[in-house]
Design a protein around this motif. Structure first.
Motif, mmCIF file in Angstrom:
data_model
loop_
_atom_site.group_PDB
_atom_site.id
_atom_site.type_symbol
_atom_site.label_atom_id
_atom_site.label_comp_id
_atom_site.label_asym_id
_atom_site.label_seq_id
_atom_site.Cartn_x
_atom_site.Cartn_y
_atom_site.Cartn_z
ATOM 1 N N SER A 189 4.143 14.910 11.719
ATOM 2 C CA SER A 189 3.570 13.310 11.989
ATOM 3 C C SER A 189 4.903 12.704 12.291
ATOM 4 O O SER A 189 5.917 12.807 11.601
ATOM 5 N N GLY A 190 4.881 11.909 13.272
ATOM 6 C CA GLY A 190 5.712 10.756 13.428
ATOM 7 C C GLY A 190 5.550 9.801 12.374
ATOM 8 O O GLY A 190 4.857 9.971 11.568
ATOM 9 N N ASP A 191 6.445 8.960 12.488
ATOM 10 C CA ASP A 191 6.478 7.754 11.303
ATOM 11 C C ASP A 191 5.258 7.043 11.259
ATOM 12 O O ASP A 191 4.744 6.719 10.012
ATOM 13 N N ASN A 192 4.638 6.670 12.279
ATOM 14 C CA ASN A 192 3.452 5.941 12.232
ATOM 15 C C ASN A 192 2.327 6.791 12.373
ATOM 16 O O ASN A 192 1.075 6.196 12.491
ATOM 17 N N LYS A 193 2.357 7.978 12.410
ATOM 18 C CA LYS A 193 1.083 9.123 12.571
ATOM 19 C C LYS A 193 0.425 9.065 13.925
ATOM 20 O O LYS A 193 -0.548 9.588 14.141
ATOM 21 N N ASP A 194 0.966 8.250 14.752
ATOM 22 C CA ASP A 194 0.335 8.159 16.159
ATOM 23 C C ASP A 194 0.692 9.502 17.061
ATOM 24 O O ASP A 194 0.050 9.965 17.915
ATOM 25 N N TRP A 195 2.009 10.066 16.626
ATOM 26 C CA TRP A 195 2.522 11.292 17.224
ATOM 27 C C TRP A 195 2.584 12.494 16.249
ATOM 28 O O TRP A 195 2.802 12.143 15.378
ATOM 29 N N VAL A 196 1.859 13.613 16.571
ATOM 30 C CA VAL A 196 1.670 14.773 15.707
ATOM 31 C C VAL A 196 1.959 15.870 16.528
ATOM 32 O O VAL A 196 1.483 15.915 17.595
ATOM 33 N N ILE A 197 2.907 16.805 16.248
ATOM 34 C CA ILE A 197 3.048 18.234 16.655
ATOM 35 C C ILE A 197 2.688 19.225 15.967
ATOM 36 O O ILE A 197 2.865 19.139 14.551
ATOM 37 N N GLU A 198 2.411 20.371 16.534
ATOM 38 C CA GLU A 198 2.040 21.524 15.743
ATOM 39 C C GLU A 198 3.041 22.597 16.548
ATOM 40 O O GLU A 198 2.905 22.869 17.761
#
Length: 189
Positions: free
Chosen positions: A92-101
């Protein structure tokens, strides 16, 4: 402890071991790596010991400073990989808006592939990637605005874009739906 927590802890420990191994291979002290990456010595030590779950931004800084592909930090030796959406490693990114797998976690070449999820009405502004890196993004679901330097591009489902990723770029989802992307990073080696 549940399986997901156990798996997450294993990934954190694995990343720490890889950072320490790569740092030592390059004959860098924690202080040297701290100066190169801009990540504090204390944080680097915590990462190496598996005592903290680093953010995407921290991992980019470390991979750039070690001059290695991002996914080399998650390196596992395997000849066949199967990637299922929603299973396995999620970062996750810092604010959890962006997640990568990561779609594939081994780095036998200079290319990495990811599934990325951008939450509704949010944006993601990544760190600049390694010099001479190309980013290719394909929208799998939704519509997204991608800004590269000062130009904005609107992409719809199955549209793709390729751009130099070592400069400023961002992703913006102005819809009420999660946007899913496939992202390929090709490192210039």
């Amino acid at each position: 402890m549940n399986r997901e927590t156990d798996d997450s802890k294993q990934v954190v420990l694995q990343v720490g071991a890889v950072v320490k191994k790569l740092r030592k291979e390059k004959q860098l002290s924690l202080e040297d790596l701290s100066e190169l990456s801009g990540v504090s010595k204390l944080t680097l030590g915590n990462i190496e010991r598996g005592e903290t779950n680093p953010t995407i931004a921290l991992l980019w800084k470390i991979s750039r400073s070690l001059n290695i592909p991002f996914m080399a930090l998650f390196s596992k030796e395997n000849s066949v990989d199967l990637s299922r959406a929603g299973k396995g490693l999620r970062i996750s990114g810092d604010n959890k808006d962006w997640v990568i797998e990561p779609i594939f976690q081994h780095t036998s070449g200079a290319m990495e592939t990811y599934r990325a999820y951008l939450q509704p009405n949010s944006s993601y502004h990544p760190e600049n990637h390694h010099r001479d890196t190309t980013e290719i993004a394909t929208v799998m679901t939704g519509t997204i605005s991608i800004k590269v330097n000062e130009e904005t591009y609107i992409l719809h489902q199955y549209d793709s874009i390729s751009f130099p990723a070592d400069g400023r770029h961002s992703y913006e989802n102005n819809s009420e739906e999660v946007v899913v992307l496939h992202i390929l990073l090709k490192y210039g080696v």
